[in-house]
Enzyme design. Sequence first.
Site, PDB file in Angstrom:
ATOM      1  N   TRP A  59       2.346   1.563  -3.411  1.00  0.00           N
ATOM      2  CA  TRP A  59       1.305   1.998  -4.350  1.00  0.00           C
ATOM      3  C   TRP A  59       1.199   3.518  -4.370  1.00  0.00           C
ATOM      4  O   TRP A  59       0.980   4.124  -5.416  1.00  0.00           O
ATOM      5  CB  TRP A  59      -0.041   1.379  -3.963  1.00  0.00           C
ATOM      6  N   HIS A  60       1.364   4.133  -3.212  1.00  0.00           N
ATOM      7  CA  HIS A  60       1.216   5.585  -3.120  1.00  0.00           C
ATOM      8  C   HIS A  60       2.361   6.335  -3.789  1.00  0.00           C
ATOM      9  O   HIS A  60       2.175   7.489  -4.196  1.00  0.00           O
ATOM     10  CB  HIS A  60       1.105   6.021  -1.662  1.00  0.00           C
ATOM     11  N   GLY A  61       3.496   5.743  -3.899  1.00  0.00           N
ATOM     12  CA  GLY A  61       4.586   6.446  -4.554  1.00  0.00           C
ATOM     13  C   GLY A  61       5.873   5.653  -4.578  1.00  0.00           C
ATOM     14  O   GLY A  61       6.121   4.814  -3.707  1.00  0.00           O
ATOM     15  N   PHE A 108      -0.732  10.041  -7.480  1.00  0.00           N
ATOM     16  CA  PHE A 108      -0.648   8.601  -7.262  1.00  0.00           C
ATOM     17  C   PHE A 108      -1.358   7.821  -8.361  1.00  0.00           C
ATOM     18  O   PHE A 108      -1.209   6.629  -8.444  1.00  0.00           O
ATOM     19  CB  PHE A 108      -1.248   8.217  -5.899  1.00  0.00           C
ATOM     20  N   SER A 140       0.833  -1.207   0.000  1.00  0.00           N
ATOM     21  CA  SER A 140       0.000   0.000   0.000  1.00  0.00           C
ATOM     22  C   SER A 140       0.868   1.257   0.000  1.00  0.00           C
ATOM     23  O   SER A 140       0.589   2.220  -0.717  1.00  0.00           O
ATOM     24  CB  SER A 140      -0.921   0.007   1.228  1.00  0.00           C
TER      25      SER A 140
END
Length: 497
Positions: A329-331, A497, A326
Site C-alpha cells: 500500500w505504501h508504494g 502514497f 500494508s
Amino acid sequence: MAFNSVDYLIFFPIVLCVYFILPSKIRMYWLLVASYYFYMSWNAKYGILIFWVTLETYIIGIVLEKIKYRCVGGKKIIFKRVVIALGWIINLGLLFYYKYTNFVINNIVYIINKFGGRIEYPNYDIILPVGISFFIFQAIGYIMDVYRDDIEAEHNIFRYALFVSFFPQLVAGPIERSKNLLMQLRNDTKFDTANSKNGLLIIAYGLFIKIAIADNISYIIDPIFDFPEAYSGMVILFATILFAVQIYCDFNGYTQIAIGSALILGFKLNQNFNAPYMGKSVKDFWRRWHISLTSWFRDYLYIPLGGSKKGKVKKQINTMIVFLFSGLWHGASWHYVAWGGFNGAFSVLEDVLKPIKTKIEKYLSINTNAFMYKVFQRVITFILIDFTWLFFRASNVKSALYMLKKIVIDFKLEWFINFEFVSIFDNAYSVLIVFVPILIMIIIDVLKYYGKDIKVEILSQQIVFRWMIYIIIMLAILYWGHYGAEYEQTQFIYFQF
C-alpha cells in the site's frame, strides 16, 4: 496546496470565515467546493478521478441498501456479495492502474528476461494522483460498512462527496470511517471558541514538528541516503535513527494540522498517532502508529480472512498477509514490501515466542513492572522498528542491504559515546536546532503516554502567559524551521502514497 504553504495560510481562513457566515443549509456545499478546489490545486484532472470514485461508491451504497430491503434469503446474500465484489474490483482496479501498473509489468518483464526472453518495456508515464490510496480506502470502507449493515447508505450525494473529499484529511489521512465523519456531516456545526483555541494550538504543534524537526532532519540525512557509498556505516546508522524521528514528525505533523483544521470547523477527526515510540513491543507500536490504516486493515482484511479465530497458524499467516499488503500500500516497490514483511515477521515472532519469554521472566524472577525493564522493552522495540525503517527509506532492497552491511561492518559503539555523530552537522548550532525540538517532542509524547495533555495546561493559563507560549511556538517555527528558496514549503512524505 500543502498545509505548510502560504497558499493554505490564505485558503483556510477564507474557507473558515465564509463557512460560518453562510446559512447552515448551504455550508456543506461551500465545504465541498473548497475541498475540490484544494485537491484540484495540485492537478485539475484529479477532480475527475475523485468525482468518479465518489459517484460509483455512492451508487454501490444505494444498490446495497435496496438489496437489503427488497431481497430475501439466498438471493439477498448473493446479490450483496456480487455488488460489493464489484465495488472492490473497480476501486482497487483504479488504484492498481495508477500505482502498480509499471511495477507489475516491470517484474513480469524481468522474470521473462531472466529465463532467456528478450523483452524491452518502456515505463508508462502514469502520474500518481496525490492521496489516491487514502480516499479510495475511505470510500471502500464506506461501502463495506453499508454491506455489513453498520450504517445506512447516504442518499445525499453532496454530503457523501464531502465525506470522500473533506480537505483537511483528504491527501494523507486520517482515513476516516463513515460512522465518524459522515455522521458528523449530517449535523450542523457552530463556531466554538474552545474548539478554535484547541485547533489552532494543534495546528501550531503540527507545523512545529514538521518544519522545525522533520525538515531539518531531512536536510541532514537526505544526502546520506542518496549516496550511502560516501559515508561510513555509523553515519548511515545515525541517519536511520534520525529518519525514524523524521517520518514520525512529518506524518504526525500533517495529521495534527488536519485534526486542528477540522476541529476549528467543528468536526472531530480520529487520532492517528498515540506516542508510537513509547510502544513496548512491535505490536504495541503498530497499535499506536498510523492508527487509521492499521484499524482499516484489521477490520476490512484481517478479520474477513479469519483473524485469530481459525487457529494459531492461520492467525500468523493472516498477520503476515496484512503487513505485506500494508507494505505494498505504501508504494509499488519491493523495499516497501520488505518493510512490511519485516514488521509482520517481528509481530509473528513476538506472538509465537511470548510463552517462552514469559517462562524466562518467571524463571529469572524478572520484575516486568520495573522502570528499567520497561525502558529495555522500548529500546529493543525501537531497534527493531528502526531496522525496518532502513528498508522503507532506501531507494531499493539492494541499497538497503548494502547500507545494512556497512552498518554491521563499521559498528562502533564508542562513535556515539564519544559524540562523533556531531561531525555530520554543519556546526554546533545545527546540533542544537535539531535536538532541542526533538527533546520537546519527546517530552510531549511521554506526557501524552501517561495521560497528560499539554494543550489543556497551556489553555488553562491566563491570557498573557498563553500568548507568550503562542509567540514562542511561532518564533520557533520561523527561527528553527528549514525552508527552501524564498521560504518555499517542503512536501509531506506521505503525499507520495
